[in-house]
Design a protein around this motif. Structure first.
Motif, PDB file in Angstrom:
ATOM      1  N   SER A  70      14.990-124.852 -34.003  1.00  0.00           N
ATOM      2  CA  SER A  70      15.542-124.516 -35.316  1.00  0.00           C
ATOM      3  C   SER A  70      15.067-125.489 -36.388  1.00  0.00           C
ATOM      4  O   SER A  70      14.771-125.083 -37.518  1.00  0.00           O
ATOM      5  CB  SER A  70      17.075-124.521 -35.262  1.00  0.00           C
ATOM      6  OG  SER A  70      17.564-123.544 -34.370  1.00  0.00           O
ATOM      7  N   ILE A  71      14.975-126.775 -36.037  1.00  0.00           N
ATOM      8  CA  ILE A  71      14.505-127.782 -36.991  1.00  0.00           C
ATOM      9  C   ILE A  71      13.045-127.533 -37.347  1.00  0.00           C
ATOM     10  O   ILE A  71      12.639-127.618 -38.512  1.00  0.00           O
ATOM     11  CB  ILE A  71      14.695-129.197 -36.417  1.00  0.00           C
ATOM     12  CG1 ILE A  71      16.189-129.515 -36.295  1.00  0.00           C
ATOM     13  CG2 ILE A  71      14.004-130.238 -37.296  1.00  0.00           C
ATOM     14  CD1 ILE A  71      16.484-130.814 -35.557  1.00  0.00           C
ATOM     15  N   ALA A  72      12.234-127.199 -36.334  1.00  0.00           N
ATOM     16  CA  ALA A  72      10.811-126.921 -36.590  1.00  0.00           C
ATOM     17  C   ALA A  72      10.660-125.702 -37.486  1.00  0.00           C
ATOM     18  O   ALA A  72       9.834-125.691 -38.410  1.00  0.00           O
ATOM     19  CB  ALA A  72      10.078-126.711 -35.267  1.00  0.00           C
ATOM     20  N   ARG A  73      11.456-124.662 -37.241  1.00  0.00           N
ATOM     21  CA  ARG A  73      11.376-123.457 -38.082  1.00  0.00           C
ATOM     22  C   ARG A  73      11.811-123.762 -39.510  1.00  0.00           C
ATOM     23  O   ARG A  73      11.193-123.294 -40.469  1.00  0.00           O
ATOM     24  CB  ARG A  73      12.224-122.338 -37.487  1.00  0.00           C
ATOM     25  CG  ARG A  73      11.978-121.012 -38.201  1.00  0.00           C
ATOM     26  CD  ARG A  73      12.643-119.832 -37.522  1.00  0.00           C
ATOM     27  NE  ARG A  73      12.306-118.603 -38.230  1.00  0.00           N
ATOM     28  CZ  ARG A  73      11.286-117.816 -37.945  1.00  0.00           C
ATOM     29  NH1 ARG A  73      10.470-118.123 -36.960  1.00  0.00           N
ATOM     30  NH2 ARG A  73      11.052-116.724 -38.640  1.00  0.00           N
ATOM     31  N   LYS A  74      12.867-124.561 -39.661  1.00  0.00           N
ATOM     32  CA  LYS A  74      13.323-124.938 -41.004  1.00  0.00           C
ATOM     33  C   LYS A  74      12.249-125.739 -41.734  1.00  0.00           C
ATOM     34  O   LYS A  74      12.037-125.560 -42.937  1.00  0.00           O
ATOM     35  CB  LYS A  74      14.622-125.743 -40.914  1.00  0.00           C
ATOM     36  CG  LYS A  74      15.125-126.250 -42.269  1.00  0.00           C
ATOM     37  CD  LYS A  74      16.474-126.892 -42.181  1.00  0.00           C
ATOM     38  CE  LYS A  74      16.849-127.566 -43.497  1.00  0.00           C
ATOM     39  NZ  LYS A  74      16.721-126.681 -44.674  1.00  0.00           N
ATOM     40  N   ALA A  75      11.548-126.609 -41.010  1.00  0.00           N
ATOM     41  CA  ALA A  75      10.481-127.405 -41.627  1.00  0.00           C
ATOM     42  C   ALA A  75       9.370-126.492 -42.157  1.00  0.00           C
ATOM     43  O   ALA A  75       8.829-126.722 -43.245  1.00  0.00           O
ATOM     44  CB  ALA A  75       9.917-128.403 -40.623  1.00  0.00           C
ATOM     45  N   ILE A  76       9.029-125.454 -41.387  1.00  0.00           N
ATOM     46  CA  ILE A  76       8.012-124.499 -41.836  1.00  0.00           C
ATOM     47  C   ILE A  76       8.490-123.770 -43.092  1.00  0.00           C
ATOM     48  O   ILE A  76       7.750-123.626 -44.066  1.00  0.00           O
ATOM     49  CB  ILE A  76       7.692-123.483 -40.721  1.00  0.00           C
ATOM     50  CG1 ILE A  76       7.062-124.192 -39.514  1.00  0.00           C
ATOM     51  CG2 ILE A  76       6.750-122.397 -41.232  1.00  0.00           C
ATOM     52  CD1 ILE A  76       6.903-123.310 -38.291  1.00  0.00           C
ATOM     53  N   GLU A  77       9.745-123.318 -43.059  1.00  0.00           N
ATOM     54  CA  GLU A  77      10.285-122.597 -44.209  1.00  0.00           C
ATOM     55  C   GLU A  77      10.363-123.502 -45.442  1.00  0.00           C
ATOM     56  O   GLU A  77      10.027-123.083 -46.553  1.00  0.00           O
ATOM     57  CB  GLU A  77      11.674-122.041 -43.865  1.00  0.00           C
ATOM     58  CG  GLU A  77      11.614-120.936 -42.803  1.00  0.00           C
ATOM     59  CD  GLU A  77      12.980-120.528 -42.306  1.00  0.00           C
ATOM     60  OE1 GLU A  77      13.969-121.263 -42.593  1.00  0.00           O
ATOM     61  OE2 GLU A  77      13.082-119.486 -41.627  1.00  0.00           O
ATOM     62  N   ASP A  78      10.811-124.734 -45.252  1.00  0.00           N
ATOM     63  CA  ASP A  78      10.890-125.673 -46.370  1.00  0.00           C
ATOM     64  C   ASP A  78       9.525-125.954 -46.978  1.00  0.00           C
ATOM     65  O   ASP A  78       9.380-126.088 -48.199  1.00  0.00           O
ATOM     66  CB  ASP A  78      11.519-126.999 -45.913  1.00  0.00           C
ATOM     67  CG  ASP A  78      13.021-126.880 -45.635  1.00  0.00           C
ATOM     68  OD1 ASP A  78      13.606-125.844 -46.012  1.00  0.00           O
ATOM     69  OD2 ASP A  78      13.599-127.809 -45.042  1.00  0.00           O
ATOM     70  N   GLN A  79       8.510-126.068 -46.114  1.00  0.00           N
ATOM     71  CA  GLN A  79       7.180-126.429 -46.560  1.00  0.00           C
ATOM     72  C   GLN A  79       6.451-125.272 -47.248  1.00  0.00           C
ATOM     73  O   GLN A  79       5.762-125.479 -48.259  1.00  0.00           O
ATOM     74  CB  GLN A  79       6.356-126.921 -45.379  1.00  0.00           C
ATOM     75  CG  GLN A  79       4.940-127.377 -45.723  1.00  0.00           C
ATOM     76  CD  GLN A  79       4.924-128.707 -46.459  1.00  0.00           C
ATOM     77  OE1 GLN A  79       5.892-129.460 -46.444  1.00  0.00           O
ATOM     78  NE2 GLN A  79       3.802-129.008 -47.108  1.00  0.00           N
ATOM     79  N   TYR A  80       6.614-124.058 -46.705  1.00  0.00           N
ATOM     80  CA  TYR A  80       5.759-122.950 -47.155  1.00  0.00           C
ATOM     81  C   TYR A  80       6.487-121.781 -47.808  1.00  0.00           C
ATOM     82  O   TYR A  80       5.854-120.950 -48.456  1.00  0.00           O
ATOM     83  CB  TYR A  80       4.950-122.414 -45.964  1.00  0.00           C
ATOM     84  CG  TYR A  80       4.122-123.459 -45.281  1.00  0.00           C
ATOM     85  CD1 TYR A  80       2.994-124.000 -45.918  1.00  0.00           C
ATOM     86  CD2 TYR A  80       4.445-123.935 -44.016  1.00  0.00           C
ATOM     87  CE1 TYR A  80       2.229-124.969 -45.300  1.00  0.00           C
ATOM     88  CE2 TYR A  80       3.676-124.892 -43.381  1.00  0.00           C
ATOM     89  CZ  TYR A  80       2.573-125.412 -44.034  1.00  0.00           C
ATOM     90  OH  TYR A  80       1.802-126.380 -43.425  1.00  0.00           O
ATOM     91  N   LEU A  81       7.809-121.698 -47.640  1.00  0.00           N
ATOM     92  CA  LEU A  81       8.522-120.521 -48.142  1.00  0.00           C
ATOM     93  C   LEU A  81       9.530-120.823 -49.254  1.00  0.00           C
ATOM     94  O   LEU A  81      10.009-119.914 -49.913  1.00  0.00           O
ATOM     95  CB  LEU A  81       9.253-119.818 -46.983  1.00  0.00           C
ATOM     96  CG  LEU A  81       8.361-119.329 -45.836  1.00  0.00           C
ATOM     97  CD1 LEU A  81       9.192-118.713 -44.738  1.00  0.00           C
ATOM     98  CD2 LEU A  81       7.326-118.326 -46.359  1.00  0.00           C
ATOM     99  N   ASN A  82       9.895-122.089 -49.446  1.00  0.00           N
ATOM    100  CA  ASN A  82      10.884-122.442 -50.465  1.00  0.00           C
ATOM    101  C   ASN A  82      10.235-123.076 -51.687  1.00  0.00           C
ATOM    102  O   ASN A  82       9.105-123.510 -51.660  1.00  0.00           O
ATOM    103  CB  ASN A  82      11.931-123.392 -49.874  1.00  0.00           C
ATOM    104  CG  ASN A  82      12.751-122.726 -48.780  1.00  0.00           C
ATOM    105  OD1 ASN A  82      12.927-121.521 -48.780  1.00  0.00           O
ATOM    106  ND2 ASN A  82      13.272-123.509 -47.860  1.00  0.00           N
TER     107      ASN A  82
END
Length: 246
Positions: A234-246
């Motif tokens: 979940s942390i890895a997925r959040k990092a991806i979302e924070d970096q590229y989707l937000n």
């Protein structure tokens, strides 16, 4: 030099799923990217499978096979990212091609195009969900291809220990280095248990496990790998979302 004739190649594929955890489409999913048109439907003979057809306009067999392999890999990566689906072993198989209307010729390869799949849940995509997925496949994702590949590689890995390392590798890739990945973990999970690092510094339990996962120490808490794996995912997925989707 004379331009080569464009030939239409048709490649078939099957996506195998876990019967207890599968996806169904309420209507065909169709998208087009440049010279490739892809159609994904429910398999009429085996309800645990999805059937894919790729129509590729190009000049020769080897080029068609290369394009098909790359497109199937792209589809696998994007589906894995969008739906958190483990996807493995995409391979290109038999093709048909047409050089003139009504004339179809078969080309057989040793392997068939096949992806083994385990779904995270049973789900039926309605027409709205299919349209969203079709648009994503037809467009350019804001999540880089290499990150989608790293996610699919991690979520599809059967070994819990290696899966743990692959999720942590995503954090290191995004944050630049191990220490920054650890800082991010402590930022998003302020109550994370802490351990002592190599130099006596406080590090998250995730980083501690990452650093010592190969240690030949009988006291190493191997059970903690499985315990903390879902949260690290979940942390890895959040990092991806924070970096590229937000």
């Amino acid at each position: 030099m004379e331009d080569k004739e464009i030939i239409k190649f048709i490649v078939s594929a099957a996506v195998s799923q876990d019967p207890e955890r599968s996806i169904k489409l309420s209507e065909p999913l169709v998208y087009q990217v440049e010279n490739i048109k892809t159609t994904i439907i429910n398999n009429t003979e085996d309800d645990t499978k999805l059937s894919l057809t790729l129509e590729i306009d190009t000049t020769d067999t080897e080029r068609a096979k290369f394009i098909a392999e790359n497109e199937v890999l792209r589809v696998a990566n994007l589906l894995s990212w969008e739906k958190s689906i483990p996807l493995t072993n995409p391979r290109v198989g038999a093709m048909h091609y047409s050089t003139k209307p009504g004339n179809m010729n078969a080309i057989a390869f040793v392997e068939t195009l096949h992806m083994s799949v385990m779904m995270s849940m049973n789900v039926t995509l309605n027409n709205h969900g299919i349209q969203i997925l079709s648009d994503k496949l037809a467009g350019s994702s804001t999540v880089p291809d290499e990150v989608q590949f790293m996610w699919r590689e991690a979520i599809s890995e059967p070994s819990k220990s290696l899966q743990f390392l692959l999720y942590f590798r995503i954090l290191e890739h995004i944050k630049g280095r191990r220490s920054k990945a650890d800082e991010y973990i402590k930022e998003v999970e302020p109550t994370v248990p802490l351990e002592k690092g190599q130099y006596g510094e406080d590090i998250s339990v995730y980083t501690y496990l990452r650093d010592n996962i190969h240690a030949k120490n009988p006291s190493f808490p191997y059970k903690d790998i499985e315990r903390y794996l879902p949260t690290l995912s979940s942390i890895a997925r959040k990092a991806i979302e924070d970096q590229y989707l937000n």
